[in-house]
Design an enzyme around this catalytic site. Structure first.
Site, PDB file in Angstrom:
ATOM      1  N   SER A   1     -12.551  10.950  66.115  1.00  0.00           N
ATOM      2  CA  SER A   1     -12.161  11.040  67.477  1.00  0.00           C
ATOM      3  C   SER A   1     -13.097  10.969  68.508  1.00  0.00           C
ATOM      4  O   SER A   1     -14.464  10.797  68.174  1.00  0.00           O
ATOM      5  CB  SER A   1     -12.035  12.650  67.422  1.00  0.00           C
ATOM      6  OG  SER A   1     -11.554  13.166  69.005  1.00  0.00           O
TER       7      SER A   1
ATOM      8  N   TYR B   1     -13.827  21.456  66.804  1.00  0.00           N
ATOM      9  CA  TYR B   1     -13.004  20.280  66.621  1.00  0.00           C
ATOM     10  C   TYR B   1     -14.074  19.036  66.550  1.00  0.00           C
ATOM     11  O   TYR B   1     -14.130  18.113  65.624  1.00  0.00           O
ATOM     12  CB  TYR B   1     -11.851  19.809  67.302  1.00  0.00           C
ATOM     13  CG  TYR B   1     -11.240  18.544  67.394  1.00  0.00           C
ATOM     14  CD1 TYR B   1     -10.387  18.317  66.041  1.00  0.00           C
ATOM     15  CD2 TYR B   1     -11.574  17.477  68.378  1.00  0.00           C
ATOM     16  CE1 TYR B   1      -9.748  17.022  66.073  1.00  0.00           C
ATOM     17  CE2 TYR B   1     -10.920  16.579  68.287  1.00  0.00           C
ATOM     18  CZ  TYR B   1      -9.633  16.231  67.060  1.00  0.00           C
ATOM     19  OH  TYR B   1      -9.268  15.051  66.915  1.00  0.00           O
TER      20      TYR B   1
END
Length: 388
Positions: A221, A234
């Site tokens: 990501s 995350y």
């Protein structure tokens, strides 16, 4: 006389540059994903520098050389024959994994689509819409037994053909909040799925990749390289996956296995979850907070955290094609890149976070996100804090 020969040399150099440029554009036309766009930007920048800083003759000569080198480089980006190469993808119930399974199936790959629920709507749609070369397999990446069973099914089907690629896509986001507010259970879940799950899947299937000299592709990501508020759990898990990918790239090179990591920007997937899921996670967050922490932040601030999810959804793209083309390149090119950054501003923010001073990055991020909601302890005047 010398002027005459100089003019001939300049025109000859211009002709060579034109021919090389035409050949290069033909190469770029057949280059998917970021290959073509990056090469065009670099060549345009380099060509401008050459022509502005050098004489016309030497500028064209250097630019011609750079065209030749770029042409040779792009030759390594040519696509291999698909030939029903087998690929395993995790997290295919919905979102990127779901779209990627369909895309690679249409290209002629033999796809093993790992899903969290093999009886769910996403799995049923893949069975209904894809070719017979796609197999849906039950694969919870946090369940070692299911990983071993998936390995047995893949080995049974591919036999001597081997497995060409493993694409670790499965991931969870958790409820976005300040790092202090995120429950430890959410940190553990993000690490379990986004990092440990990918590591265990990789370790289980690596013997097959070594045999085929194939590809390991990890979907990380932008948050792995760009510090983003409310995404501590995350982002940390994805940063661990990115470092794992970098180490594996070096270690597996001696086996002929190529490793790529993909840092997507904002794309609209089911990883964000539903309103019901947000409410449940928010209630859990409030139930687990220490009274003094909840007092400092204020319930109003905590309840407003859902706005982050709404804004993320609004600014995310529903077009997965940049990711699909980049993953296609990782599993098809002779020499795939080590890093891909599909999505709006992903590459730009990664560069800013990597090369700019922290104070500049923090200023730009603050300007990009606006003032936002403030903690109760921060927004309350100092005198009022003292009397509380």
């Amino acid at each position: 006389m010398s002027t005459f020969f100089s003019e001939i040399a300049a025109w000859l150099c211009l002709a060579v540059t034109t021919v090389l440029g035409g050949m290069l554009l033909c190469k770029l036309k057949n280059s998917p994903g970021q290959v073509g766009s990056r090469a065009i930007c670099l060549m345009g920048l380099w060509g401008g520098i050459c022509l502005l800083s050098l004489s016309l003759y030497w500028g064209l000569a250097v630019f011609s050389l750079s065209c030749s080198l770029t042409y040779a480089y792009l030759s390594g980006q040519e696509m291999l024959l698909v030939d029903q190469k087998a690929v395993l993808i995790t997290g295919c119930d919905s979102g990127i994994g779901h779209a990627l399974s369909k895309h690679l199936d249409q290209l002629g790959f033999t796809v093993f689509a790992g899903v969290l629920n093999e009886k769910g709507s996403g799995a049923e749609e893949l069975r209904r819409t894809c070719s017979l070369h796609l197999s849906v397999i039950q694969l919870d990446v946090t369940n070692p037994t299911q990983i071993k069973e998936a390995h047995s099914k893949v080995v049974e089907k591919v036999q001597d053909r081997g497995l060409w690629a493993v694409i670790n896509n499965a991931g969870v986001l958790g409820f976005p909040a300040d790092a202090e507010l995120i429950p430890m259970a959410d940190y553990r879940q993000c690490m379990a799925v986004n990092f440990f799950g990918a590591v265990e899947v990789t370790k289980t299937f690596l013997p097959l990749l070594r045999k085929s000299k194939g590809r390991l592709v990890n979907i990380s990501s932008m948050a792995a390289g760009v510090p983003m508020e409310n995404l501590a759990a995350y982002g940390s898990s994805k940063a661990a996956l990115t470092m794992f990918s970098a180490v594996m790239r070096q270690e597996l090179s001696k086996w002929g296995v190529k490793v790529a990591v993909i840092h997507p920007g904002g794309f609209k997937t089911n990883i964000i979850g539903t309103k019901e899921m947000w409410d449940k996670q928010q209630k859990n967050l409030l139930d687990t907070l220490a009274p003094d922490v909840q007092e400092d932040y204020g319930q109003e601030y905590i309840l407003a955290l859902q706005d982050f999810l709404h804004l993320s959804n609004m600014h995310s793209s529903a077009d997965f094609s940049p990711i699909l083309l980049d993953v296609q390149h990782t599993v098809s090119a002779k020499s795939p890149f080590a890093l891909y950054t599909p999505g709006k501003s992903s590459y730009l923010w990664l560069c800013i976070a990597s090369f700019f001073p922290a104070v500049v990055f923090d200023y730009l991020r603050k300007r990009a996100r606006g003032s936002g909601n403030m903690h109760r302890a921060i927004s309350t005047p100092a005198q009022e804090n003292e009397t509380m």
